[in-house]
Design a protein around this motif. Structure first.
Motif, mmCIF file in Angstrom:
data_model
loop_
_atom_site.group_PDB
_atom_site.id
_atom_site.type_symbol
_atom_site.label_atom_id
_atom_site.label_comp_id
_atom_site.label_asym_id
_atom_site.label_seq_id
_atom_site.Cartn_x
_atom_site.Cartn_y
_atom_site.Cartn_z
ATOM 1 N N UNK A 130 9.832 -4.770 -17.188
ATOM 2 C CA UNK A 130 10.193 -4.597 -15.779
ATOM 3 C C UNK A 130 8.973 -4.131 -14.996
ATOM 4 N N UNK A 131 8.689 -4.813 -13.887
ATOM 5 C CA UNK A 131 7.561 -4.466 -13.021
ATOM 6 C C UNK A 131 8.118 -4.212 -11.626
ATOM 7 N N UNK A 132 7.732 -3.078 -11.027
ATOM 8 C CA UNK A 132 8.174 -2.718 -9.684
ATOM 9 C C UNK A 132 6.953 -2.622 -8.778
ATOM 10 N N UNK A 133 6.940 -3.397 -7.698
ATOM 11 C CA UNK A 133 5.822 -3.442 -6.763
ATOM 12 C C UNK A 133 6.289 -2.825 -5.458
ATOM 13 N N UNK A 134 5.589 -1.778 -4.969
ATOM 14 C CA UNK A 134 5.982 -1.084 -3.746
ATOM 15 C C UNK A 134 4.784 -0.962 -2.809
ATOM 16 N N UNK A 135 5.097 -0.910 -1.517
ATOM 17 C CA UNK A 135 4.057 -0.722 -0.518
ATOM 18 C C UNK A 135 4.641 -0.725 0.875
ATOM 19 N N UNK A 136 3.800 -0.465 1.853
ATOM 20 C CA UNK A 136 4.253 -0.405 3.238
ATOM 21 C C UNK A 136 4.271 -1.773 3.901
ATOM 22 N N UNK A 137 3.401 -2.681 3.483
ATOM 23 C CA UNK A 137 3.273 -3.999 4.107
ATOM 24 C C UNK A 137 4.167 -4.997 3.365
ATOM 25 N N UNK A 138 5.202 -5.480 4.023
ATOM 26 C CA UNK A 138 6.164 -6.373 3.387
ATOM 27 C C UNK A 138 5.510 -7.678 2.943
ATOM 28 N N UNK A 139 4.626 -8.207 3.755
ATOM 29 C CA UNK A 139 3.969 -9.464 3.420
ATOM 30 C C UNK A 139 3.100 -9.302 2.180
ATOM 31 N N UNK A 140 2.356 -8.212 2.090
ATOM 32 C CA UNK A 140 1.469 -7.986 0.955
ATOM 33 C C UNK A 140 2.258 -7.760 -0.335
ATOM 34 N N UNK A 141 3.361 -7.023 -0.257
ATOM 35 C CA UNK A 141 4.201 -6.787 -1.435
ATOM 36 C C UNK A 141 4.766 -8.109 -1.953
ATOM 37 N N UNK A 142 5.257 -8.946 -1.055
ATOM 38 C CA UNK A 142 5.807 -10.235 -1.447
ATOM 39 C C UNK A 142 4.754 -11.171 -2.009
ATOM 40 N N UNK A 143 3.548 -11.141 -1.435
ATOM 41 C CA UNK A 143 2.461 -11.995 -1.911
ATOM 42 C C UNK A 143 2.044 -11.603 -3.323
ATOM 43 N N UNK A 144 1.934 -10.316 -3.587
ATOM 44 C CA UNK A 144 1.537 -9.855 -4.915
ATOM 45 C C UNK A 144 2.614 -10.210 -5.944
ATOM 46 N N UNK A 145 3.886 -10.046 -5.571
ATOM 47 C CA UNK A 145 4.967 -10.418 -6.479
ATOM 48 C C UNK A 145 4.933 -11.913 -6.787
ATOM 49 N N UNK A 146 4.644 -12.730 -5.782
ATOM 50 C CA UNK A 146 4.574 -14.175 -5.995
ATOM 51 C C UNK A 146 3.384 -14.548 -6.879
ATOM 52 N N UNK A 147 2.252 -13.853 -6.719
ATOM 53 C CA UNK A 147 1.085 -14.145 -7.550
ATOM 54 C C UNK A 147 1.350 -13.777 -9.012
#
Length: 177
Positions: A130-147
């Motif tokens: 399980x990997x959890x990615x968190x941050x303030x910038x929604x676009x950056x969080x989604x981009x990192x998850x997609x990568x």
């Protein structure tokens, strides 16, 4: 009239929003974010709300009205509560771990994949799958998850790979005898 754009963006306690020209800046406990709005959109700060309105009745202004309102809403929510994407890893021997400032992924290749964690992003691995990615910038969080997902997308036969926690993998039937 836009159904989304007509609603003002509420500014919660602990968040300060400043509007200078076309730039909207939000500052809160998770940091500071800013966005530049398109020229056809006007942003105003009125009694604890950010009001987004089109400057004129052009087609481009109406098209971007709700989009720009959503961008401002994501700024305010990002510096207040932040955004999180969760990934699940399925497969024999597939696992993830955080080592220092890198996410190390074992996804069945001959080598480990080392993903550097950018500034402003927090990656946690509560379990090896399980990997959890968190941050303030929604676009950056989604981009990192997609990568991270793109290194080994889920396959339809056994479901092996990296998938979002709420993603449904449509399974295919295997070979028949």
């Amino acid at each position: 009239m836009s159904r989304i754009g007509k609603h003002p963006v509420p500014v919660p306690a602990g968040v300060t929003v400043t509007v200078t020209g076309q730039t909207v800046t939000a500052k809160g406990k998770l940091g500071q974010l800013s966005a530049v709005l398109v020229d056809e959109i006007l942003a105003k700060l009125e009694d604890g709300h950010v009001v987004i309105q089109p400057r004129n009745d052009s087609v481009r202004a109406r098209q971007n009205w709700a989009t720009q309102r959503t961008v401002v809403n994501n700024l305010v929510n990002g510096v207040n509560t932040g955004f999180t994407r969760n990934l699940e890893i399925n497969g024999v021997g597939y696992k993830a771990a955080v080592q220092g400032k890198e996410l190390v992924l074992n996804l069945g290749f001959s080598h480990d994949i080392r993903y550097p964690i950018p500034e402003g992003i927090t990656i946690k691995c509560d379990r090896p799958t399980a990997v959890s990615i968190s941050g303030a910038d929604k676009q950056q969080v989604g981009q990192i998850a997609a990568e991270i997902r793109s290194y080994r997308p889920p396959e339809p036969y056994k479901g092996k790979g990296v998938k979002y926690d709420n993603e449904v993998i449509i399974r295919k039937e295997g070979k028949k005898k």
